[in-house]
Design an enzyme around this catalytic site. Structure first.
Site, PDB file in Angstrom:
ATOM      1  N   CYS A  87     -44.000   6.906  29.522  1.00 37.59           N
ATOM      2  CA  CYS A  87     -44.170   7.574  30.817  1.00 37.59           C
ATOM      3  C   CYS A  87     -42.831   8.033  31.385  1.00 37.59           C
ATOM      4  O   CYS A  87     -41.790   7.442  31.109  1.00 37.59           O
ATOM      5  CB  CYS A  87     -44.809   6.619  31.814  1.00 37.59           C
ATOM      6  SG  CYS A  87     -46.368   5.951  31.231  1.00 37.59           S
TER       7      CYS A  87
ATOM      8  N   ARG B 236     -40.097  12.391  26.053  1.00 35.61           N
ATOM      9  CA  ARG B 236     -40.456  10.977  25.983  1.00 35.61           C
ATOM     10  C   ARG B 236     -41.869  10.785  25.423  1.00 35.61           C
ATOM     11  O   ARG B 236     -42.247   9.682  25.059  1.00 35.61           O
ATOM     12  CB  ARG B 236     -40.378  10.350  27.382  1.00 35.61           C
ATOM     13  CG  ARG B 236     -38.975  10.347  27.946  1.00 35.61           C
ATOM     14  CD  ARG B 236     -38.981  10.042  29.429  1.00 35.61           C
ATOM     15  NE  ARG B 236     -39.393   8.698  29.731  1.00 35.61           N
ATOM     16  CZ  ARG B 236     -38.610   7.638  29.744  1.00 35.61           C
ATOM     17  NH1 ARG B 236     -37.331   7.788  29.470  1.00 35.61           N
ATOM     18  NH2 ARG B 236     -39.071   6.448  30.043  1.00 35.61           N
TER      19      ARG B 236
ATOM     20  N   HIS C 272     -43.806  -2.638 -11.223  1.00 32.87           N
ATOM     21  CA  HIS C 272     -44.505  -3.832 -10.721  1.00 32.87           C
ATOM     22  C   HIS C 272     -45.703  -3.448  -9.865  1.00 32.87           C
ATOM     23  O   HIS C 272     -46.225  -4.271  -9.115  1.00 32.87           O
ATOM     24  CB  HIS C 272     -43.527  -4.719  -9.949  1.00 32.87           C
ATOM     25  CG  HIS C 272     -42.390  -5.186 -10.804  1.00 32.87           C
ATOM     26  ND1 HIS C 272     -42.536  -6.124 -11.794  1.00 32.87           N
ATOM     27  CD2 HIS C 272     -41.086  -4.787 -10.859  1.00 32.87           C
ATOM     28  CE1 HIS C 272     -41.381  -6.306 -12.410  1.00 32.87           C
ATOM     29  NE2 HIS C 272     -40.478  -5.491 -11.861  1.00 32.87           N
TER      30      HIS C 272
ATOM     31  N   LYS D 215     -40.773   9.166  22.264  1.00 35.76           N
ATOM     32  CA  LYS D 215     -39.353   9.051  21.930  1.00 35.76           C
ATOM     33  C   LYS D 215     -38.846   7.638  22.168  1.00 35.76           C
ATOM     34  O   LYS D 215     -38.091   7.094  21.389  1.00 35.76           O
ATOM     35  CB  LYS D 215     -38.546  10.058  22.770  1.00 35.76           C
ATOM     36  CG  LYS D 215     -37.037   9.995  22.547  1.00 35.76           C
ATOM     37  CD  LYS D 215     -36.678  10.416  21.130  1.00 35.76           C
ATOM     38  CE  LYS D 215     -35.201  10.342  20.854  1.00 35.76           C
ATOM     39  NZ  LYS D 215     -34.938  10.386  19.390  1.00 35.76           N
TER      40      LYS D 215
ATOM     41  N   ASN E 132     -44.134   3.330  35.431  1.00 34.32           N
ATOM     42  CA  ASN E 132     -43.830   3.324  34.002  1.00 34.32           C
ATOM     43  C   ASN E 132     -43.701   1.871  33.578  1.00 34.32           C
ATOM     44  O   ASN E 132     -42.949   1.123  34.194  1.00 34.32           O
ATOM     45  CB  ASN E 132     -42.517   4.078  33.744  1.00 34.32           C
ATOM     46  CG  ASN E 132     -42.073   3.976  32.288  1.00 34.32           C
ATOM     47  OD1 ASN E 132     -42.868   3.659  31.408  1.00 34.32           O
ATOM     48  ND2 ASN E 132     -40.797   4.248  32.048  1.00 34.32           N
ATOM     49  N   GLY E 133     -44.442   1.473  32.550  1.00 34.74           N
ATOM     50  CA  GLY E 133     -44.383   0.084  32.089  1.00 34.74           C
ATOM     51  C   GLY E 133     -45.774  -0.480  31.934  1.00 34.74           C
ATOM     52  O   GLY E 133     -46.757   0.261  31.889  1.00 34.74           O
TER      53      GLY E 133
ATOM     54  N   GLU F 171     -35.316   5.454   5.248  1.00 30.65           N
ATOM     55  CA  GLU F 171     -35.181   6.304   6.433  1.00 30.65           C
ATOM     56  C   GLU F 171     -35.817   7.678   6.167  1.00 30.65           C
ATOM     57  O   GLU F 171     -36.500   8.243   7.030  1.00 30.65           O
ATOM     58  CB  GLU F 171     -33.691   6.433   6.815  1.00 30.65           C
ATOM     59  CG  GLU F 171     -33.361   7.473   7.852  1.00 30.65           C
ATOM     60  CD  GLU F 171     -34.117   7.326   9.169  1.00 30.65           C
ATOM     61  OE1 GLU F 171     -34.783   6.302   9.398  1.00 30.65           O
ATOM     62  OE2 GLU F 171     -34.069   8.282   9.961  1.00 30.65           O
TER      63      GLU F 171
ATOM     64  N   LYS G 277     -38.952   9.483   8.203  1.00 29.22           N
ATOM     65  CA  LYS G 277     -38.809  10.801   8.842  1.00 29.22           C
ATOM     66  C   LYS G 277     -39.891  11.758   8.365  1.00 29.22           C
ATOM     67  O   LYS G 277     -40.483  12.477   9.153  1.00 29.22           O
ATOM     68  CB  LYS G 277     -37.410  11.355   8.502  1.00 29.22           C
ATOM     69  CG  LYS G 277     -36.821  12.214   9.555  1.00 29.22           C
ATOM     70  CD  LYS G 277     -35.915  11.491  10.514  1.00 29.22           C
ATOM     71  CE  LYS G 277     -36.510  10.258  11.127  1.00 29.22           C
ATOM     72  NZ  LYS G 277     -35.567   9.453  11.829  1.00 29.22           N
TER      73      LYS G 277
ATOM     74  N   GLU H 193     -43.375  10.743   9.689  1.00 25.30           N
ATOM     75  CA  GLU H 193     -43.428  10.796  11.149  1.00 25.30           C
ATOM     76  C   GLU H 193     -43.711  12.200  11.683  1.00 25.30           C
ATOM     77  O   GLU H 193     -44.474  12.360  12.628  1.00 25.30           O
ATOM     78  CB  GLU H 193     -42.068  10.288  11.661  1.00 25.30           C
ATOM     79  CG  GLU H 193     -41.837  10.356  13.133  1.00 25.30           C
ATOM     80  CD  GLU H 193     -40.472   9.800  13.517  1.00 25.30           C
ATOM     81  OE1 GLU H 193     -39.539   9.800  12.679  1.00 25.30           O
ATOM     82  OE2 GLU H 193     -40.324   9.347  14.656  1.00 25.30           O
TER      83      GLU H 193
ATOM     84  N   TRP I 194     -48.119   8.294  29.295  1.00 23.47           N
ATOM     85  CA  TRP I 194     -48.392   8.025  27.888  1.00 23.47           C
ATOM     86  C   TRP I 194     -49.340   6.834  27.881  1.00 23.47           C
ATOM     87  O   TRP I 194     -48.952   5.726  28.237  1.00 23.47           O
ATOM     88  CB  TRP I 194     -47.092   7.700  27.159  1.00 23.47           C
ATOM     89  CG  TRP I 194     -47.219   7.658  25.674  1.00 23.47           C
ATOM     90  CD1 TRP I 194     -47.402   8.712  24.831  1.00 23.47           C
ATOM     91  CD2 TRP I 194     -47.151   6.491  24.845  1.00 23.47           C
ATOM     92  NE1 TRP I 194     -47.454   8.264  23.525  1.00 23.47           N
ATOM     93  CE2 TRP I 194     -47.306   6.921  23.505  1.00 23.47           C
ATOM     94  CE3 TRP I 194     -46.970   5.132  25.088  1.00 23.47           C
ATOM     95  CZ2 TRP I 194     -47.290   6.046  22.431  1.00 23.47           C
ATOM     96  CZ3 TRP I 194     -46.958   4.255  24.022  1.00 23.47           C
ATOM     97  CH2 TRP I 194     -47.112   4.708  22.710  1.00 23.47           C
TER      98      TRP I 194
HETATM   99  C1  AGP Z   1     -37.214   7.602  14.629  1.00 19.11           C
HETATM  100  O1  AGP Z   1     -37.374   8.849  14.088  1.00 19.11           O
HETATM  101  C2  AGP Z   1     -38.255   7.090  15.469  1.00 19.11           C
HETATM  102  N1  AGP Z   1     -38.860   8.000  16.271  1.00 19.11           N
HETATM  103  C3  AGP Z   1     -38.248   5.630  15.869  1.00 19.11           C
HETATM  104  O2  AGP Z   1     -38.411   4.907  14.689  1.00 19.11           O
HETATM  105  C4  AGP Z   1     -37.048   5.068  16.652  1.00 19.11           C
HETATM  106  O3  AGP Z   1     -35.915   5.032  15.844  1.00 19.11           O
HETATM  107  C5  AGP Z   1     -37.414   3.665  17.168  1.00 19.11           C
HETATM  108  O4  AGP Z   1     -38.498   3.766  18.048  1.00 19.11           O
HETATM  109  C6  AGP Z   1     -36.268   2.945  17.818  1.00 19.11           C
HETATM  110  O5  AGP Z   1     -35.830   3.615  18.960  1.00 19.11           O
HETATM  111  P1  AGP Z   1     -34.463   3.253  19.649  1.00 19.11           P
HETATM  112  O6  AGP Z   1     -33.382   3.554  18.665  1.00 19.11           O
HETATM  113  O7  AGP Z   1     -34.409   4.125  20.862  1.00 19.11           O
HETATM  114  O8  AGP Z   1     -34.519   1.787  19.972  1.00 19.11           O
END
Ligand code: AGP
Length: 609
Positions: A2, A27, A505, A604, A101-102, A482, A486, A489, A75
């Site tokens: 949010c 966000r 395996h 985000k 927010n929360g 990583e 990506k 995602e 959100w």
């Molecule tokens: C990365 O592409 C992500 N969207 C996600 O994994 C992100 O890295 C994770 O939520 C951690 O966020 P932060 O680094 O703000 O703590």
């Protein structure tokens, strides 16, 4: 997650709030709303499910004029995305409005109590209990009602509150959820993040947990949870609003991928003194304190966790300290061994990730020292930590983390080198050599970016695949993890990373004719083993795309396609090998017609558990 924006001043509050909310879109959200105090019998409001533009269009027909208001992008956590569940929430007679927010953890018990007292609920949200509590406790003094209300709440909340009887007032609260205050000329703003207010002011207060803000009669007062007045330090934001906009790129993600050469430079160079010795000003660990460390954990989520995997490797190799890496949401519930000799390194781009914060609080409560690597100055993680390393990557807006990741890797290399110097586990020659090599990474990343069209054409060939895999060994396996995160995602292609040695395996059963398999091959001592793995998957029909050092001519003989990248020390290769994988993910998302910057179901900054 949010987003909150609030305004008190002489401008049309609706304009300021909508503009501010648009800067918080990164966000992630599913609905938006606004409430304006128009000095009438009830608070005027509008709230709509969907994009902010839907609310904006609605407001074009029915503008809400006034100079005091609050707005919100939601959100969903409690209750589906809908007009009704959107914020603001109002009390029954429409005289008080709240944005939140929360998460209110004890909302069910409060709701039952309020229903028993005759309150009726319109939404499924946890937030609605707040506004009914305010209604219950309001006896003519808004700030008193807020204090009495928040005493009943358990959980995380940033709040903005307006009420008809207080036409030029706004009350805001911060507890475990981010909230800042912008200070203008006889005008004030509240917001979940700085970009929302940068158009109007650069002067801000970063609120601490439990602080309550009271804006009234063109003045602002901040109180702590015991109602003591707090003298806040005014901070000046020195990054430009341009830095938070796309600068001509189609998507923030692409811009941020291209920001990396600068981000790497900024994170490194500002910390080298004239003798090229690393100066980590916000890390105050002495040689003796470091010697005293019995256990090091690296804890984070998502991409930040993946950076931690490389961090472990760097610290163990250079400083010769054993390190454990854990996912924050697992760590916090695993009853980890922590004592006063524990060093916890947390990594968080946003500095607001709920699980990461919880993990660090747990470690602190058991006496551990906490070192935070974060990109956001004044964030919760930064404020909770004993020592802070700020990555100077600039604001990262796209949900997919790119420049923050490479800057986090630079941070780990620097911390590892600093520890190694203090522990005398590195020779000065090796130290200087590595500093030079880290410095050259910026230019090498720029060279990889120049080859983006070749990567785009590889992606075109595989864009319709249902699944894809990344393979690697050693540090290349860290890159693979990583890279897979990506790609899945933002392209929604089912992608997994495997340690190449594990193939036989079980995982090799997944390979079918035409399955794209990306093989990361940058570690000299493991290159031959990787070539064998490439042959194994090719024999089962895989379409192999290798990411390899330019000197490795053997690779192109076995792979179907090869993305060559420049050479660096093997320890530093994850920074270089990651960049093509970011472009692979970006183009795959683009080619598949997805919203690159705002992938479905994701936010985000994950500020709830
Ligand atoms: C990365 O592409 C992500 N969207 C996600 O994994 C992100 O890295 C994770 O939520 C951690 O966020 P932060 O680094 O703000 O703590």
């Amino acid at each position: 997650m949010c987003g909150i924006v609030g305004y008190v001043g002489k401008r049309n509050a609706e304009d300021v709030i909508i503009e501010g909310l648009s800067k918080l879109e990164y966000r992630g959200y599913d609905s938006a709303g606004i409430a304006i105090n128009q000095n009438k019998d009830t608070i005027a409001y509008a709230k709509k499910k969907g994009r902010l533009s839907i609310l904006e269009n609605f407001l074009k027909e029915m503008p809400l004029l006034g100079q005091v208001g609050i707005g919100h992008t939601r959100w969903a956590t409690h209750g589906e995305p809908s007009d009704c569940n959107s914020h603001p929430h109002l009390n029954e007679n429409g005289t008080i409005a709240v944005v939140h927010n929360g998460i209110i953890e004890n909302y069910m018990e409060i709701k039952e109590m309020l229903i028993a007292e005759g309150y009726t609920f319109k939404s499924e949200t946890d937030t609605e209990v707040i506004v009914h509590l305010l209604d219950k406790y309001y006896k003519g003094d808004l700030i008193e009602a807020v204090y009495t209300t928040i005493k009943q709440l358990r959980g995380a909340y940033a709040l903005g509150v307006v009420a008809v009887n207080h036409p030029d007032e706004l009350v805001a609260v911060r507890k475990e959820s981010p909230l800042i205050v912008g200070l203008g000329d006889e005008e004030f703003f509240i917001a979940s993040d700085v970009p929302a207010i940068l158009k109007y002011t650069r002067k801000v207060y970063f609120l601490e947990n439990g602080e309550v803000v009271h804006i009234k009669d063109h003045t602002i007062k901040v109180y702590d949870e015991n109602k003591n007045k707090v003298d806040k330090e005014v901070k000046t934001i020195d990054w430009d609003i341009e830095a938070a906009s796309k600068s001509g790129y189609d998507y923030f993600m692409l811009k941020e991928i291209y920001d990396q050469p600068q981000a790497i430079k900024d994170t490194l160079l500002r910390r080298l003194d004239k003798n090229r010795i690393i100066r980590l000003d916000d890390i105050r660990m002495t040689k003796e304190q470091l010697e005293d460390v019995g256990k090091v954990y690296i804890v984070a989520c998502g991409t930040a966790y993946n950076a931690g995997l490389v961090g472990k490797y760097a610290i163990e190799k250079l400083a010769q300290i054993p390190v454990e890496v854990d996912i924050a949401s697992e760590f916090r519930y695993s009853d980890p061994f922590i004592d006063e000799k524990t060093l916890l390194i947390v990594v968080s781009q946003s500095g607001e990730t709920a699980d990461t914060l919880a993990a660090m609080k747990l470690a602190k409560s058991k006496g551990a020292r906490v070192l935070a690597i974060t990109n956001v100055v004044g964030s919760s993680v930064a404020r909770e930590a004993t020592d802070v390393f700020y990555t100077w990557a600039g604001p990262e807006i796209a949900v997919a983390s790119t420049k923050a990741y490479t800057a986090q890797l630079v941070a780990f290399y620097m911390i590892a080198l600093d520890f190694a110097l203090k522990r005398t586990t590195i020779s000065s020659d090796k130290y200087n050599e590595l500093i030079d090599k880290i410095e050259s990474l910026s230019e090498l990343v720029a060279q990889i970016l120049d080859g983006k069209e070749a990567i785009r054409s590889i992606v075109k060939d595989i864009k319709d695949t249902k699944s894809a895999f990344y393979l690697g060994r050693g540090l290349d396996y860290m890159t693979a993890q990583e890279a897979a995160l990506k790609l899945k995602e933002i392209s929604y292609i089912y992608t997994e990373a495997f340690a190449a040695g594990e193939l036989k395996h079980g995982t090799i059963a997944l390979i079918e004719k035409g399955t794209p398999v990306f093989c990361v091959v940058t570690q000299d001592n493991l290159a031959e083993k990787m070539i064998s793995n490439i042959k194994e998957v090719k024999a089962r029909g895989a379409f192999v795309i290798a990411i390899a050092k330019s000197s490795n001519l053997e690779i192109s003989k076995v792979a179907d396609d090869t993305i060559y990248i420049p050479e660096a020390d093997d320890l530093l290769m994850p920074i270089l090998s990651t960049v093509p994988t970011q472009l692979v993910a970006y183009y795959a998302s683009l080619e598949r017609g997805n919203d690159v910057d705002k992938p479905r179901n994701l936010a985000k900054s994950v500020t709830v558990e």
